[in-house]
Structures are given as structure tokens and as C-alpha cells.
Design an enzyme around this catalytic site. Structure first.
Site, PDB file in Angstrom:
ATOM      1  N   GLY A   1     -22.096 -50.437 -17.986  1.00  0.00           N
ATOM      2  CA  GLY A   1     -22.457 -51.177 -19.706  1.00  0.00           C
ATOM      3  C   GLY A   1     -24.091 -51.828 -18.918  1.00  0.00           C
TER       4      GLY A   1
ATOM      5  N   GLY B   1     -32.611 -47.733 -16.331  1.00  0.00           N
ATOM      6  CA  GLY B   1     -32.501 -47.711 -14.968  1.00  0.00           C
ATOM      7  C   GLY B   1     -31.589 -46.343 -15.682  1.00  0.00           C
ATOM      8  CG  HIS B   2     -27.379 -47.529 -16.995  1.00  0.00           C
ATOM      9  ND1 HIS B   2     -28.272 -48.723 -17.414  1.00  0.00           N
ATOM     10  CD2 HIS B   2     -27.065 -47.956 -14.839  1.00  0.00           C
ATOM     11  CE1 HIS B   2     -27.470 -50.101 -16.172  1.00  0.00           C
ATOM     12  NE2 HIS B   2     -26.231 -49.440 -15.790  1.00  0.00           N
TER      13      HIS B   2
ATOM     14  CG  LEU C   1     -36.028 -51.537 -15.966  1.00  0.00           C
ATOM     15  CD1 LEU C   1     -35.616 -50.040 -16.666  1.00  0.00           C
ATOM     16  CD2 LEU C   1     -36.251 -53.239 -15.981  1.00  0.00           C
ATOM     17  CB  SER C   2     -30.890 -56.198 -13.214  1.00  0.00           C
ATOM     18  OG  SER C   2     -29.616 -56.424 -12.712  1.00  0.00           O
TER      19      SER C   2
END
Ligand code: PAF
Length: 278
Positions: A31, A36-37, A183-184
Site C-alpha cells: 500500500g 512507482g507502484h 519513489l518509496s
């Protein structure tokens, strides 16, 4: 898009797809979804008949109670972000996933014994537990993982091989902010100052690929020295490794594929990134 919270509902829904021989792309996530996801999810949708996204903050892979507690949980926003791309979002509770207690013990061998392995004891076993369970429940044709967690992909490929699973692991390139910061979900915890400073991680990694030397000790020293110039950084490790075995290489010419993997604390936030030398 369908939101599913139980394993039995998920399996019932997917039974039809399996019977019709439809291809299924699985994107496992914890979540706090970002671009990125989304790049993984868009790819899974393009390459498969059905796109399943799992959203589950997996307690067994956290070796630090505070990190687990502080991990962002943003399901409402996540659902909005993926609604145009995912067919199914599987967001089970901890009780649902661990109704069968987590007693699995994996031995992934050397790929799990370096870098994140010793730094986060038990982490890869926890990743193995949840990923194997998701694979069993979803039976995907392909599963998509971001290359930011470079070592995780090697561990999951090992899991697939060891368990003889019939599915393809699809590694996807890191997505970066304009500043270069990878991105994280953990970036949400950075202050403005930390975020601006964190952009230097990629700048330094990129600069290290331009050095004239192929000696990895010299490249490592460059990265360590550059990182140490920032007071709010604390370097946990920088390793230059073979891209398949994840074992350290002494010289860039010693291996066909070489990647540098870094973990840096920006004050209280643990950031990871990597760069390819060849
Ligand atoms: O990379 C992640 O977000 C997690 O480790 C994963 C693969 C979803 C397993 O919980």
C-alpha cells in the site's frame, strides 16, 4: 475494480479466470501506493487479461516494531489511484492472512545472506512467507516487482525456483522523482529538508558510474566519502555486487552484470536505492 478482503472470496473470483485460461498479473504491494507502484500495475494490466493488486502491510517482514507501526496505511487513496487499472484489489486483514500461523522457514541461500539479510534479520523469510502465500492464492501467470528492492527480486526468484512454481517474475525499473530520489512509500516520512538532501543519494550513485576506475573498493570509497558529507545521512551499507548472485565483486570486469546497492538513513528514515554499472 473489485475490493476483496478474504482469501475465499479471492479464490472464488479467480476460479472463473483460471477455468477460462485467462492470464493473471499480480502486483504485490504494502500500500501507500505511488507512481512507482502504478508503473507496475499498468504493465501488469497491459500484459495480462486480469490485473490483481494486493495491499497488505506484512508484519512478518518487519524486524522493527516502530517501522511497522509507522508504515503509512492509506487504503482509500490507494483504491482511488489504482481504480482505472486494477481489476481486483486484495486487501486482507492480518488475521485473515495469518489464520494459518507463519511457521514457514525458508533458506534462500547466499542471495539472502548479504546486505538486507544481515541488516534485517528475518526480513526475507517474512517476504517469502507472504509472497508464497499470495502466489498460492492467486496462481498468477506473472508477478511484478520494482527493482528498487533489487535483492528482494533475487530472493523471490530463488523462492520460485525452490518451490518449483510455474510463473514469471517481472522486474520493473525504478521510478524517480524529478530530483532523482527513488519513489518509496517511506518518502512520506521525510521532512522537506531530508527529502531535498535525499536526492543526493542518486546524484552520488550516478557520479560513481563515471569514475575512471573499475576497482570496486575505490568506487565504494567514493560513495562512502560523498554520503558522509551530509550530516543527516548515515550510511548502512554500500555494496557492489553481481546482479544475479548478489555476491560482492572486486572489479567491474569480474562479472557480466554489476549493481551497486545502497541503504542510507536520512535521520530516522531508512532509504534504499541501487545503480547499474554494467
Ligand atoms: O516490496 C514490497 O512492498 C513487499 O516486500 C512485498 C513484496 C509486497 C511483500 O510484502
Amino acid at each position: 475494480m473489485l475490493l476483496i478482503e478474504t482469501i475465499s472470496d479471492l479464490q472464488n473470483k479467480l476460479e472463473q479466470a483460471h477455468r477460462a485460461n485467462q492470464t493473471i498479473g499480480l502486483v504485490p504491494t504494502m500500500g501507500a501506493l505511488h507512481e512507482g507502484h502504478l508503473s507496475l500495475i499498468k504493465r501488469a494490466r497491459k500484459e495480462n487479461d486480469l490485473c490483481v493488486v494486493s495491499v497488505f502491510v506484512n508484519p512478518t517482514q518487519f524486524n522493527n516494531a516502530e517501522d511497522l507501526e509507522k508504515y503509512p496505511r492509506t487504503l482509500e487513496q490507494d483504491l482511488q489511484l489504482v481504480s482505472d487499472y486494477a481489476d481486483i484489489v486484495f486487501a486482507p486483514s492480518v488475521e485473515e492472512v495469518y489464520r494459518v500461523p507463519a511457521t514457514e522457514q525458508y533458506d534462500f541461500g547466499p542471495v539472502a545472506e548479504v546486505m538486507e539479510g544481515p541488516a534485517r534479520p528475518g526480513h526475507f523469510n517474512g517476504v517469502g512467507i507472504i509472497v508464497k502465500r499470495l502466489f498460492d492464492w492467486v496462481q498468477p501467470t506473472r508477478a511484478y516487482f520494482g527493482e528498487k528492492d533489487f535483492q528482494q527480486i533475487a530472493v523471490i526468484k530463488t523462492l520460485v525456483r525452490q518451490c518449483g512454481l510455474n510463473l514469471q517474475i517481472v522486474p520493473c525499473p525504478i521510478v524517480r522523482e524529478a530530483s532523482g530520489l527513488a519513489l518509496s512509500s517511506r518518502n512520506r516520512r521525510l521532512t522537506e529538508e531530508e527529502r531535498a538532501t535525499a536526492a543526493n543519494i542518486y546524484r552520488i550513485l550516478k557520479a560513481s558510474t563515471q569514475l575512471k576506475t573499475t576497482n570496486t573498493q575505490e568506487i565504494r570509497k567514493f560513495v562512502e566519502d560523498e554520503i558522509s558529507k551530509y550530516d543527516l545521512f548515515r550510511l548502512e551499507y554500500y555494496e557492489i555486487v553481481d546482479d544475479e548472485t548478489l555476491q560482492p565483486v572486486a572489479d567491474l570486469n569480474d562479472s557480466n552484470g554489476v549493481v551497486g546497492c545502497i541503504t542510507v538513513w536520512a535521520n530516522q528514515v531508512r532509504l534504499i536505492d541501487n545503480i547499474r554499472y554494467k
